[in-house]
Write a protein that holds these residues in place. Structure first.
Motif, PDB file in Angstrom:
ATOM      1  N   ALA A   1      10.497  -7.242  -6.570  1.00 16.13           N
ATOM      2  CA  ALA A   1      11.266  -8.295  -5.889  1.00 16.13           C
ATOM      3  C   ALA A   1      10.381  -9.449  -5.436  1.00 16.13           C
ATOM      4  CB  ALA A   1      12.016  -7.697  -4.693  1.00 16.13           C
ATOM      5  N   GLN A   2       9.101  -9.190  -5.289  1.00 16.97           N
ATOM      6  CA  GLN A   2       8.176 -10.274  -4.908  1.00 16.97           C
ATOM      7  C   GLN A   2       7.835 -11.172  -6.095  1.00 16.97           C
ATOM      8  OE1 GLN A   2       7.848 -10.200  -1.603  1.00 16.97           O
ATOM      9  NE2 GLN A   2       9.015  -8.319  -1.934  1.00 16.97           N
ATOM     10  N   GLY A   3       8.283 -10.766  -7.278  1.00 18.81           N
ATOM     11  CA  GLY A   3       7.946 -11.524  -8.477  1.00 18.81           C
ATOM     12  C   GLY A   3       6.674 -11.026  -9.140  1.00 18.81           C
ATOM     13  N   TRP A   4       6.157  -9.895  -8.684  1.00 20.30           N
ATOM     14  CA  TRP A   4       4.949  -9.336  -9.277  1.00 20.30           C
ATOM     15  C   TRP A   4       5.323  -8.604 -10.572  1.00 20.30           C
ATOM     16  CZ3 TRP A   4       3.697  -6.946  -3.834  1.00 20.30           C
ATOM     17  CH2 TRP A   4       3.427  -8.003  -2.941  1.00 20.30           C
TER      18      TRP A   4
ATOM     19  N   GLU B   1       9.186   1.314  -3.047  1.00 24.27           N
ATOM     20  CA  GLU B   1       7.964   0.503  -3.112  1.00 24.27           C
ATOM     21  C   GLU B   1       7.935  -0.309  -4.408  1.00 24.27           C
ATOM     22  OE1 GLU B   1       4.908   3.449  -0.628  1.00 24.27           O
ATOM     23  OE2 GLU B   1       5.265   3.772  -2.773  1.00 24.27           O
TER      24      GLU B   1
ATOM     25  N   VAL C   1      -2.552  -9.166  -6.278  1.00 26.54           N
ATOM     26  CA  VAL C   1      -2.215  -8.886  -4.879  1.00 26.54           C
ATOM     27  C   VAL C   1      -2.856  -7.550  -4.519  1.00 26.54           C
ATOM     28  CG1 VAL C   1      -0.357  -8.374  -3.241  1.00 26.54           C
ATOM     29  CG2 VAL C   1      -0.037 -10.151  -4.977  1.00 26.54           C
TER      30      VAL C   1
ATOM     31  N   ARG D   1      -3.116  -4.448  -2.286  1.00 24.66           N
ATOM     32  CA  ARG D   1      -2.459  -3.597  -1.276  1.00 24.66           C
ATOM     33  C   ARG D   1      -3.227  -2.284  -1.099  1.00 24.66           C
ATOM     34  NH1 ARG D   1       2.433  -4.728   0.617  1.00 24.66           N
ATOM     35  NH2 ARG D   1       3.282  -2.628   0.452  1.00 24.66           N
TER      36      ARG D   1
ATOM     37  N   THR E   1       1.350 -11.360 -12.362  1.00 20.04           N
ATOM     38  CA  THR E   1       0.638 -10.949 -11.146  1.00 20.04           C
ATOM     39  C   THR E   1       0.491  -9.439 -11.130  1.00 20.04           C
ATOM     40  OG1 THR E   1       1.455 -12.836  -9.884  1.00 20.04           O
ATOM     41  CG2 THR E   1       0.754 -10.905  -8.623  1.00 20.04           C
TER      42      THR E   1
ATOM     43  N   ARG F   1      10.424  -1.243  -6.321  1.00 18.43           N
ATOM     44  CA  ARG F   1      11.426  -2.321  -6.315  1.00 18.43           C
ATOM     45  C   ARG F   1      10.987  -3.458  -5.409  1.00 18.43           C
ATOM     46  NH1 ARG F   1      15.858   2.277  -5.783  1.00 18.43           N
ATOM     47  NH2 ARG F   1      16.172   2.727  -7.989  1.00 18.43           N
ATOM     48  N   PHE F   2      10.348  -3.124  -4.317  1.00 15.35           N
ATOM     49  CA  PHE F   2       9.809  -4.158  -3.424  1.00 15.35           C
ATOM     50  C   PHE F   2       8.782  -5.012  -4.166  1.00 15.35           C
ATOM     51  CE2 PHE F   2       6.330  -5.409  -0.556  1.00 15.35           C
ATOM     52  CZ  PHE F   2       7.016  -6.270   0.294  1.00 15.35           C
ATOM     53  N   HIS F   3       7.888  -4.363  -4.886  1.00 10.57           N
ATOM     54  CA  HIS F   3       6.862  -5.110  -5.634  1.00 10.57           C
ATOM     55  C   HIS F   3       7.521  -6.032  -6.667  1.00 10.57           C
ATOM     56  CE1 HIS F   3       3.913  -1.564  -4.740  1.00 10.57           C
ATOM     57  NE2 HIS F   3       4.027  -2.385  -3.723  1.00 10.57           N
TER      58      HIS F   3
ATOM     59  N   VAL G   1      -0.261  -6.249  -8.950  1.00 10.35           N
ATOM     60  CA  VAL G   1      -0.354  -5.709  -7.586  1.00 10.35           C
ATOM     61  C   VAL G   1      -1.119  -4.392  -7.667  1.00 10.35           C
ATOM     62  CG1 VAL G   1       1.972  -4.682  -7.752  1.00 10.35           C
ATOM     63  CG2 VAL G   1       0.863  -4.930  -5.515  1.00 10.35           C
TER      64      VAL G   1
END
Ligand SMILES: [Zn+2]
Length: 279
Positions: A184-187, A178, A114, A116, A164, A180-182, A166
């Motif tokens: 949480a996407q399963g990355w 940030e 991914v 970013r 994955t 934790r967000f990554h 990122v």
């Protein structure tokens, strides 16, 4: 050292992009040409031998680590390797972990990425004219990934093959939110250099495989002050012997004709000539 524009024996060299600690990998190393339409690469590639194979090595950040992740001349690096006849690249990268089951020292062979990052020259199609929208559903070479996994298992380093990556802009590390967000996407893992390197390799029709070494737990997972640069360098240093052993096997086992579809992309206008005859 002398300067050359071709591998020692005319066979297509394996490309390795990596960092410090890998210079000594190659024997009989010569310095490759360093001029590209995109300026000089991070460093002129070193061309030498690893076992029975020709290898072109390029340090992503420069020999003295002078290029921050957002300043690495990715296009020149890929172009320089392709110009030497490289078809397959193995890219070594330090990464942070976003998963509690991936500790420091883990070996990850990501199958997805991914992007970013922003503001980096990320394509060779940078002027008006015909553009090719290259396929990128599977960003990494399936053959290269298999070779790395088999080589790792053979040396008792169990790899994680479904992951994955990122890629963040840096050069700062992520905040906890940030990170934790990554997660949480399963990355699975995070770094700052995985793109645009992989995408540019695909535009050039190169096989590209990332060999990711977990050097730290990212901010969302770790305790205390979070990730520091010193942590990353020290952890990578501890893994370097295993990485060198792995690369030696990978280079030996990588098929000269991979049989994958990575090269099935339209030629870029003014792109380097096709690699020379196979050995
Ligand atoms: Zn491939």
């Amino acid at each position: 050292m002398t300067t050359t524009d071709a591998p020692p024996d005319g066979s297509p060299p394996i490309g390795i992009i990596g960092g410090s600690g890998l210079y000594e990998l190659l024997s009989d190393a010569e310095t490759g040409r360093a001029d590209t339409p995109y300026g000089p690469p991070s460093e002129p590639p070193l061309i030498g031998r690893l076992g029975s194979r020709a290898v072109a090595f390029l340090p992503r950040h420069g020999r003295d680590h002078r290029f921050a992740p957002h300043l690495v001349p990715y296009r020149a690096n890929l172009w320089a390797l392709r110009s030497l006849g490289v078809r397959q690249i193995f890219a070594v990268a330090a990464v942070g972990s976003l998963r509690s089951d991936l500790g420091v020292g883990s070996l990850v062979i990501p199958d997805q990425v991914v992007d970013r990052t922003y503001g980096r020259p990320h394509t060779f199609y940078d002027r008006p004219g015909r553009v090719a929208h290259v396929p990128f559903a599977d960003p990494y070479c399936p053959v290269g990934r298999r070779v790395v996994a088999q080589a790792a298992r053979a040396q008792g380093w169990e790899p994680v093959e479904s992951a994955t990556l990122v890629v963040v802009q840096g050069p700062r590390f992520s905040s906890r939110a940030e990170s934790r967000f990554h997660a949480a996407q399963g990355w699975s893992i995070v770094n700052m250099t995985g793109q645009p390197e992989a995408g540019l390799a695909r535009e050039l029709g190169l096989c590209y495989t990332t060999i990711a070494i977990v050097t730290d737990l990212d901010a969302g997972l770790g305790e205390g002050e979070g990730v520091t640069e010193a942590d990353v360098f020290q952890a990578f240093e501890r893994s370097i012997a295993r990485v060198r052993t792995l690369l030696a096997t990978v280079v030996e086992e990588a098929p000269v004709e991979p049989g994958c579809s990575c090269a099935d992309v339209p030629p870029i206008p003014d792109s380097p000539p096709p690699p020379g005859p196979l050995s």
